[in-house]
Structures are given as structure tokens and as C-alpha cells.
Design a protein around this motif. Structure first.
Motif, mmCIF file in Angstrom:
data_model
loop_
_atom_site.group_PDB
_atom_site.id
_atom_site.type_symbol
_atom_site.label_atom_id
_atom_site.label_comp_id
_atom_site.label_asym_id
_atom_site.label_seq_id
_atom_site.Cartn_x
_atom_site.Cartn_y
_atom_site.Cartn_z
ATOM 1 N N CYS A 1 -31.814 25.391 -7.385
ATOM 2 C CA CYS A 1 -31.912 23.869 -6.923
ATOM 3 C C CYS A 1 -31.904 23.589 -5.810
ATOM 4 N N LEU A 2 -32.413 22.373 -5.337
ATOM 5 C CA LEU A 2 -32.173 21.555 -3.934
ATOM 6 C C LEU A 2 -31.598 20.318 -4.291
ATOM 7 N N PHE A 3 -30.359 20.294 -3.739
ATOM 8 C CA PHE A 3 -29.237 19.323 -3.861
ATOM 9 C C PHE A 3 -29.362 18.349 -2.460
ATOM 10 N N PRO A 4 -28.651 17.437 -2.191
ATOM 11 C CA PRO A 4 -28.908 16.640 -1.230
ATOM 12 C C PRO A 4 -27.994 17.472 0.030
ATOM 13 N N SER A 5 -27.353 18.672 -0.524
ATOM 14 C CA SER A 5 -26.310 19.343 0.784
ATOM 15 C C SER A 5 -27.064 20.706 0.776
ATOM 16 N N THR B 1 -33.325 12.989 -7.518
ATOM 17 C CA THR B 1 -34.277 14.062 -8.005
ATOM 18 C C THR B 1 -33.966 15.282 -7.408
ATOM 19 N N VAL B 2 -33.697 16.476 -8.545
ATOM 20 C CA VAL B 2 -33.271 17.603 -8.277
ATOM 21 C C VAL B 2 -34.368 18.634 -8.650
ATOM 22 N N ASP B 3 -35.086 19.367 -8.092
ATOM 23 C CA ASP B 3 -36.047 20.324 -8.167
ATOM 24 C C ASP B 3 -35.513 21.603 -8.162
ATOM 25 N N THR C 1 -38.308 11.579 -2.004
ATOM 26 C CA THR C 1 -36.992 12.587 -2.370
ATOM 27 C C THR C 1 -36.968 13.916 -1.848
ATOM 28 N N SER C 2 -38.265 14.385 -1.489
ATOM 29 C CA SER C 2 -38.177 15.809 -0.900
ATOM 30 C C SER C 2 -39.448 16.086 -0.147
ATOM 31 N N LEU C 3 -39.488 16.927 0.791
ATOM 32 C CA LEU C 3 -40.640 17.188 1.680
ATOM 33 C C LEU C 3 -40.643 18.701 1.988
ATOM 34 N N LYS C 4 -41.789 19.222 1.994
ATOM 35 C CA LYS C 4 -41.878 20.738 2.220
ATOM 36 C C LYS C 4 -43.108 20.582 3.238
ATOM 37 N N VAL C 5 -42.938 21.341 4.333
ATOM 38 C CA VAL C 5 -44.071 21.444 5.290
ATOM 39 C C VAL C 5 -44.175 22.902 5.375
ATOM 40 N N ASN C 6 -45.472 23.326 5.021
ATOM 41 C CA ASN C 6 -45.887 24.597 5.180
ATOM 42 C C ASN C 6 -44.824 25.745 4.389
ATOM 43 N N GLY C 7 -44.337 24.987 3.548
ATOM 44 C CA GLY C 7 -43.329 25.793 2.614
ATOM 45 C C GLY C 7 -41.844 26.058 2.798
ATOM 46 N N THR C 8 -41.717 25.201 3.975
ATOM 47 C CA THR C 8 -40.402 25.094 4.631
ATOM 48 C C THR C 8 -39.707 23.675 4.168
ATOM 49 N N ARG C 9 -38.688 23.503 3.385
ATOM 50 C CA ARG C 9 -38.210 22.333 2.967
ATOM 51 C C ARG C 9 -37.551 21.510 4.355
ATOM 52 N N LYS D 1 -31.892 8.546 1.446
ATOM 53 C CA LYS D 1 -32.284 7.212 1.695
ATOM 54 C C LYS D 1 -33.628 6.780 2.249
ATOM 55 N N CYS D 2 -34.528 8.062 2.325
ATOM 56 C CA CYS D 2 -35.923 8.022 2.841
ATOM 57 C C CYS D 2 -36.774 7.054 2.002
#
Length: 538
Positions: free
Chosen positions: A51-55, A187-189, A408-416, A422-423
Motif C-alpha cells: 500500500c502507498l501511504f504518505p511516507s 486515499t490509500v491504494d 491524491t496520487s500520481l504515476k508517470v510512466n508507471g513511476t509514483r 495537500k495537492c
């Protein structure tokens, strides 16, 4: 909407029922019936998720328990019961929430369940909500979520298998004084870990007389990773059938290849087919009043700079309908009708949409996936103005809502890329306002026009029956994107997304009049949620 509650309201609703205004969304048609159901099997599976958390990325445990039948007749819905999802967050993830000022967390969970039968597959979303739970001073945190889940119906005989796939949770955060943390939601994915036991298998159900032993692991389906049939429609080879079903009849076990189609996924309870949608009902924080409606909306929003459109999946609106006001013409040949109503977006006691994803090709070649939320930043108003000659009625409705877009989250070419917590856009999305003195401030505007001839179904948009609404929106610049020790992503998002004249089209479904003495079964579920979930249109 074109008359008082005591008269025109009921007339409009009876017309709406007769017209069958909203469409149902299902993954497949019904199937023929066969043998009856047998015993019950218990599901109790614990799965590791990344899971992708803020840290950063942490491993969380997700325990899924449920009761399912061992065998059903072909065409008989499979209804999971007593579904519970226990999510255990590691200490590092709990520390992330504490740093945001949170003292308690409440979770809304979404587990994607892959459903396969033979070579065909579909997906169901198991949703749940947890109680608000205090964050521990140290150690892990377990949140227990429960909720109704969709029924699944096999379309042919043979074993139907369910496997856990992606998992997400929306954490509503509150401070010790009861106020919302900043941000109010996280949000946690999560993705199923590679070492998950039996690839996330939850259960198998035998369908029909020759459905096989549900306890025996199902054969691995060939074809695409999504479980859809190959272009030829002929099953590929498996350990059980090395010839790939080449029995001279185009399918395995003498069945025609057309039987190799997706299972059907219905609404929770299987009684009212509808698309997957979040909970949309009044509660202790948003209690229903004497003029309360609720409704689902969904649609597309263009992003001109990226030459694409983002799908906003179904979300909930709670509406307080105003009383219509009539001004009759001097000769009493007709009248004008005005009505002022108010509303709130609703998702887990928050004025926002559920998170939604959109993938674009940034700079025409780089795939970029963003998870976003629309947050309501002020009152939402719904103003209608119409004329009638008591035979033909036309109505223009304007919905005005200050909405901030949060990433809440962003991936560019598969890289987070870490966008931080606060975005968001610097201000609300804006639309050209025809009456700025009367409606000051930044807000999005959607317009819908409806027409109705007495005794005939309405066309276009009316508040009660729903319909299409359109508008143009300017996306402001972004702020707060990135972390203190990372890259500032404000300019990247602003350059990629922000700008004017982005076309928006939203479809509102038939409303449920929750304040009626008796719920209308053509409009409402038994627990006072909207029965009809609209389908997005471009």
C-alpha cells in the motif's frame, strides 16, 4: 419540479415510472435455470497488500471473511453474506496519520474481486465501512469494515472462482477535538503482494449439475489477463483439457463457444440490478427532512491540454427540494415557475466524490495516471426557471457548486510521484457565470433543459427524473503538490491540466424521494437509496 408537492410532484413521478427513464448497467444478460443450491462454505483468508501511504510503501494485511454457497443452480445468483474486511495498518502507516493531526480514523474500503467461469471473467467491487477508531499511540491499527456486496450469477455450468485483486481504502480523519484533520481524507491504494497465498483466491462455487467440486482449485484460464475470451472464442489448452476444447463443436465438454461469456454482477442483494455505486443515504450527520431527495450522478470531463476525458464514476448527491413558486400570466393562459433547491455531495459523511482515476498521455507520449477527488467547498444550489401553458412545460435548471479538485496520487510512466497530502487546485473550478451579481464567487455551473407535454414522459433534464447536464469549466493552477524534501510538482500539474473551456457532461439519475410516507420501489431501494444509477455519456 413543475408544481407543488401535493399535485405536480406525484404526476411527474408517475410519468417517470411509466417512461422507465434511467438505464440499468449490468455486465451480462440473465441465464437459464438448472439444479438447486446446497451447503454453505466459509471464507476466511488473510492477504498481504503493498500500500502507498504518505511516507511510502508499506505492507498491510487484509483479512476477508464471508459465507458463500457451495453449489447453486445455473442462473441462480450467488450472494456473499456476512462479508467482513479487517485491514491492519502497520505502525509506520499509523504514524503517518498521526502526523496529520488525526486522533481517529474511519475507513471506507473497496476490494476488487475477479470472477471467472471457464475462460470468461468479470469484476465485482466489495465495499465496506468501518466505525471510527482511535489511533494507537504505538503499534498497528486494525479497522473492521462491513457492507453489502454485489451478487454474481454464472451464465453456464462449471466452477465459478472468486479472487481478490486491487484494494483501496478512504480514511476519514478527525482530530481529538472532533474536527477534521488536514487533509480530512487520505486515499490509500494497494496492490496484492506477489507472495499472496494461492494468488488471492477467495472461493469457488459449483454452478449447475456438472459444476465440479468447489473445493478443488480451478484450472488456470487461458486468454487475456482480464479473463476475457480470446478473439477466436475457443478456450486454450489446460491441464484438464490439453486439446483446448477442440471437440469438433467449438467448446469444451460439447458446449458451444458462445457459452464462454462473462458472469453477471448485480447490485447487493440481487434484487435491483444496478451499476456499482457508493452508499447514498441520509444518516445522523446528514438527516433527512420533509423535502429530501437523493440521487446518483456520473459523467465525463474533458481535459483540453491532454486531449482526453476523465470519467467520474457514480457519486451521490443529497438534495433538499425547494417549494416551487408560480406567477400566473395576466390572462391566466400560463405561468412562470421558479424553484430554489440546495444539495451536498456525499461520500462517507464527507462532501466529496469517491476517489476516481484518469490516465492520459502527458506531452502526447508519457502515460500519466492520477487519482483525484472533487471536494465541495461551499453551498451547492439548484435553481430552476420554467414556463407552462398547463399543457407544455419547459424548464432550465442551473446547478452551481464550488468544487476543489484534489490529487491524491500520481504515476508517470508507471513511476509514483509523491504529491503529498495537500495537492489541490488553488481555488474552485469555475464556469462562466451569467449572473455574477446574484451568484458571486468561484463555482462550477452545469445547465440542464427539460421539456414535458402533459401525459407524456419528460425529455432532457428535470430535477426529479434527472437527465443530462452540461457546462464548461476552467481548472485553476495547482498548489501544495509535492513534499518538503521532494520535488515541487505544482508547475507540472498546472502546465499539464490547468486551463479554460473544458467541456463537462454529467448524467443525473432518477431521484429517490426519501421523505415519502412509503418509498417508491421504482425509485428507491428498501434502505432509501436511489435505485437508478445513471450511465455516463460523452
Amino acid at each position: 419540479m413543475t408544481g407543488p408537492r401535493t399535485a405536480v410532484r406525484r404526476t411527474a413521478r408517475s410519468r417517470a415510472r411509466a417512461a422507465a427513464i434511467a438505464a440499468f448497467v449490468v455486465l451480462a444478460a440473465t441465464v437459464p435455470a438448472a439444479a438447486g443450491a446446497s451447503g454453505t462454505q466459509k471464507v476466511d483468508v488473510t492477504l498481504p497488500y503493498a500500500c502507498l501511504f504518505p511516507s511510502g510503501k508499506h505492507t498491510a494485511e487484509v483479512q476477508v471473511s464471508a459465507s458463500l454457497p457451495e453449489r447453486v443452480a445455473t442462473g441462480e445468483p450467488i450472494e456473499p453474506e456476512d462479508v467482513t474486511t479487517d485491514v491492519t495498518l502497520p505502525e509506520a502507516a499509523v504514524a503517518d496519520l498521526t502526523k496529520l493531526g488525526a486522533a481517529e480514523a474511519r475507513a471506507a474500503t473497496r476490494l476488487t474481486v475477479g470472477v471467472t467461469q471457464g475462460e470468461a471473467g468479470a469484476e465485482a467491487t466489495w465495499r465496506g465501512d468501518s466505525a471510527s477508531t482511535a489511533l494507537p499511540a504505538e503499534g498497528a491499527l486494525t479497522l473492521t469494515a462491513t457492507g453489502d456486496v454485489p451478487t454474481v450469477t454464472g451464465r453456464s455450468t462449471g466452477r465459478l472462482t472468486m479472487k481478490a485483486q486491487d484494494f483501496s481504502l478512504d480514511l476519514a480523519l478527525t482530530k481529538a477535538d472532533g474536527g477534521a484533520a488536514d487533509p480530512a481524507t487520505v486515499t490509500v491504494d494497494c496492490a496484492l503482494a506477489d507472495d499472496a497465498p494461492d494468488q488471492g483466491r477467495l472461493a469457488a462455487v459449483a454452478v449447475g449439475d456438472d459444476g465440479g467440486d468447489p473445493g478443488t482449485p480451478s484450472g488456470s484460464p487461458s486468454g487475456s489477463p482480464s479473463g476475457t475470451p480470446s478473439s477466436s472464442g475457443t478456450p486454450g489448452p489446460t491441464e484438464e483439457d490439453p486439446e483446448g476444447g477442440k471437440d469438433g463443436k467449438g467448446g469444451r465438454d460439447g458446449r458451444d463457444a458462445k457459452d464462454n461469456v462473462a458472469p453477471k454482477v448485480d447490485a447487493p442483494g440481487g434484487t435491483a440490478p444496478r451499476a456499482a455505486a457508493p452508499t447514498c443515504k441520509y444518516d445522523e450527520k446528514y438527516p433527512a427532512g420533509p423535502m429530501s431527495l437523493n440521487s446518483y450522478l456520473t459523467g465525463y470531463s474533458n481535459v483540453n491540454k491532454l486531449d482526453g476525458a476523465a470519467l467520474i464514476p457514480p457519486f451521490c448527491a443529497l438534495i433538499t427540494q425547494g417549494e416551487p413558486e408560480f406567477v400566473f400570466f395576466p390572462d391566466f393562459s400560463g405561468a412562470t415557475i421558479t424553484q430554489h433547491s440546495t444539495g451536498d455531495l456525499y461520500n462517507g459523511q464527507r462532501r466529496q466524490t469517491p476517489p476516481f482515476e484518469a490516465t492520459f498521455l502527458t506531452f502526447d507520449f508519457t502515460p500519466t495516471t492520477a487519482t483525484m477527488v472533487l471536494e465541495q467547498a461551499g453551498p451547492m444550489t439548484i435553481d430552476s426557471h420554467g414556463t407552462t401553458d398547463f399543457v407544455f412545460t419547459s424548464t432550465d435548471t442551473y446547478v452551481r457548486a464550488p468544487l476543489v479538485l484534489r490529487v491524491t496520487s500520481l504515476k508517470v510512466n508507471g513511476t509514483r510521484l509523491d504529491v503529498g497530502s495537500k495537492c489541490r487546485t488553488k481555488s474552485s473550478l469555475t464556469s462562466p457565470e451569467p449572473e455574477p451579481a446574484k451568484f458571486p464567487g468561484d463555482h462550477l455551473i452545469l445547465h440542464g433543459r427539460g421539456e414535458q407535454v402533459t401525459g407524456e414522459p419528460a425529455t432532457g433534464y428535470l430535477l426529479l427524473s434527472g437527465g443530462p447536464m452540461t457546462g464548461k469549466v476552467t481548472v485553476p493552477a495547482f498548489t501544495g503538490c509535492g513534499t518538503a524534501d521532494g520535488e515541487n510538482l505544482d508547475r507540472l500539474l498546472t502546465a499539464s491540466v490547468s486551463g479554460p473551456d473544458n467541456y463537462v457532461k454529467q448524467m443525473q439519475g432518477q431521484t429517490c424521494y426519501v421523505s415519502a410516507d412509503e418509498l417508491n420501489p421504482d425509485e428507491c431501494t428498501d434502505d432509501a437509496q436511489p435505485l437508478k444509477v445513471p450511465v455516463a455519456e460523452r
